[in-house]
Scaffold this motif. Structure first.
Motif: not given
Lengths: 335, 335
Positions: A91-97, A294-314
């Motif tokens: 979802r996040s990769v496609s939407s961000e891209a 109990p679990t370790v909460q990973v900011p998954f969406q933020k991570m993926v959006r950042t990654a996508t956005s960073h790739l495009i910046d590059l």
DNA sequence: CTGTTAGCGCTTTCAG
DNA sequence: CTGAAAGCGCTAACAG
């Protein structure tokens, strides 16, 4: 006004030349009018745009990719289709891209045999960059990596390739926090369950957990590798753990999915003193009323959006070299 | 032997012309050597292949798409990123497509606003066909549909557009079987929970269920639409159901995810006589030890692979017009 | 079976 | 700011 090349379009779609003819400008101008960054008189641009609208014109991206040097395509290399959290990635990769005018080419590298082929395919399609979400970086990719002058961003975990960017969460710290949690909650015999041994994520989380357990307890926790990050294998692995002479009373599972499996295995075993279970991910699975662990909460969406956005910046040259970004992840009790 | 166009490749990648020069054949022959169907002397093909290998050549698909009339790309239009079962779709589509030399372009149509743009983008990239997995067919697509001479396959549900193929499972029959199940298991006050009202799948399953309930009970079941196919909304919807004067004693949920939500809402309500819950999908959620509810097993992977394969058949002209394939789905008790 | 000749539709120097 | 011309790398008739 010359009206050259007024041949009817071959495929039923109108071309930039058609638009040029109708607008009474040159092909070049049409091309310019469709690139926000190129300078065209505002008046001309409007003229062209309306002619284009009239003809229902839209640019042929294959031609653009061939002539220009950009396809606005990113290759999405994936090998984990088991964990529900991956849905967020799609979802996040496609939407961000899409937000930035890019599109993702889905490349399945589940099978070893598909890996080389997939990277090749990506390159053949002239992708501008690669986004990798694979539990372990395939050899084939690494080899090809050198040939690419295309940016590569790995999401979800670290990479040892300096040419690649990596956007991940601090798995070691997160796992280490789990050790503390178990210690503080009276756990005497901690254990660890991983999915696939090759997965970098598993290695990092295991290292973080084991390291801290050693500090706190003075010895290593029991550990089991399920072989795959899925329910069935999780059940098996936990069963093995439960049949050990010293049954663990606290199990850290490398993913929420395995944590669910752990809880069910414990339930099935009928064991009286149920071990505590801690997961990793913070997906909806950890929040289900009937499990709630109990679990370790990973900011998954933020991570993926950042990654996508960073790739495009590059790709767009807005940013320079490879880069590493680590997100914090924290333990939530869900109780 | 002429060695024309021996200019160094612009982008660092070698071209078919380079290969031709090295192999001492014409550009055309190189092209042919890379198309299994075209006839080339086996000897020549080998010669070309090895020259290609030496130069590390691989064809530029953008050029191929431009020159030929095929891109070997299919557009994957998706708007449901909530249900874990969608993961199977991504896996199967990409794997099946890759097996046949195609690749999927990921098109997110979650937002109404992205829909037109996504279909456009697909067309601009010259996709050869469209695979749609959307809960309801977007207007924008329907409009564009006419302009496309590209095949469209809808997966997971029926479509009323005769130009489109549809590969789905028999939702009506499946839902109707649920009504029978509840009746036979002593349910007195049946109810229905749906996700999104616009979703064709929901409509079909509701129709099948309601129809059969009427036959069996002589009246309609209570019904609630959650608004979205997710856990939170499911909980709310079920809570509403539970606070009705006549509390239902059997709830048919349109998806396994909603069934999970139903079970948890029931648990939370502390109600003494727990209503039965039946799901739809047959995903791993319905098999979890702590939930384990009856569900209608949908042959999801088979459906998706068939759809992908059928779309490619259409593209390759191996099959003719649009087509409908309905898979059977049957109720499994999971107990 | 293989080579020649034209483009596919667009971007891009380079002039004007 | 706009136009003319030259390809990007490949496929597709048509000859031979």
């Amino acid at each position: 006004m010359k009206t050259k090349g007024s041949r009817r379009p071959t495929h039923g779609r109108s071309t930039a030349q058609d638009v040029a003819n109708l607008a009474g400008v040159s092909l070049t101008t049409v091309s310019r009018a469709f690139h926000p960054k190129l300078s065209v008189a505002e008046k001309t641009r409007k003229l062209v745009r309306s002619a284009a609208a009239e003809l229902n014109y839209s640019p042929n991206l294959a031609a653009r990719a061939l002539a220009g040097r950009r396809s606005n395509l990113i290759g999405l290399l994936i090998n984990n289709f088991d964990d529900p959290e991956q849905l967020e990635l799609f979802r996040s990769v496609s939407s961000e891209a899409q937000k930035r005018g890019f599109h993702a080419l889905l490349l399945n590298i589940d099978q070893e045999s598909q890996q080389v082929e997939s990277v090749d395919a990506a390159l053949q399609y002239q992708v501008d960059g690669l986004l990798v979400s694979a539990s372990h970086l395939p050899e084939s990719l690494v080899q090809r990596g050198a040939e690419l002058d295309k940016p590569v961003v790995v999401v979800g975990r670290r990479t040892h390739r300096l040419e690649y960017s990596a956007i991940y969460c601090d798995n070691v710290a997160g796992a280490s926090a789990v050790a503390d949690y178990l210690f503080e909650h009276g756990c005497k015999r901690p254990a660890f369950i991983g999915g696939r041994a090759e997965a970098t994520i598993v290695q990092e989380r295991q290292a973080g957990f084991v390291g801290r357990i050693e500090e706190l307890y003075g010895y290593q926790p029991m550990a089991r590798i399920a072989g795959a990050n899925d329910y069935e294998n999780g059940i098996k692995a936990v069963n093995e753990l439960l049949s050990l002479p010293k049954v663990p009373d606290g199990i850290f599972c490398v993913s929420d999915l395995l944590a669910i499996a752990a809880r069910d295995a414990i339930l099935l075993s009928g064991i009286s003193e149920k071990p505590q279970v801690v997961g990793f991910g913070g997906t909806f699975l950890s929040k289900l009323e009937s499990y709630k662990f109990p679990t370790v909460q990973v900011p998954f969406q933020k991570m993926v959006r950042t990654a996508t956005s960073h790739l495009i910046d590059l790709v767009e040259g807005l940013e320079e070299g490879p880069k590493e970004i680590a997100f914090q992840c924290e333990l939530v009790s869900n109780s």
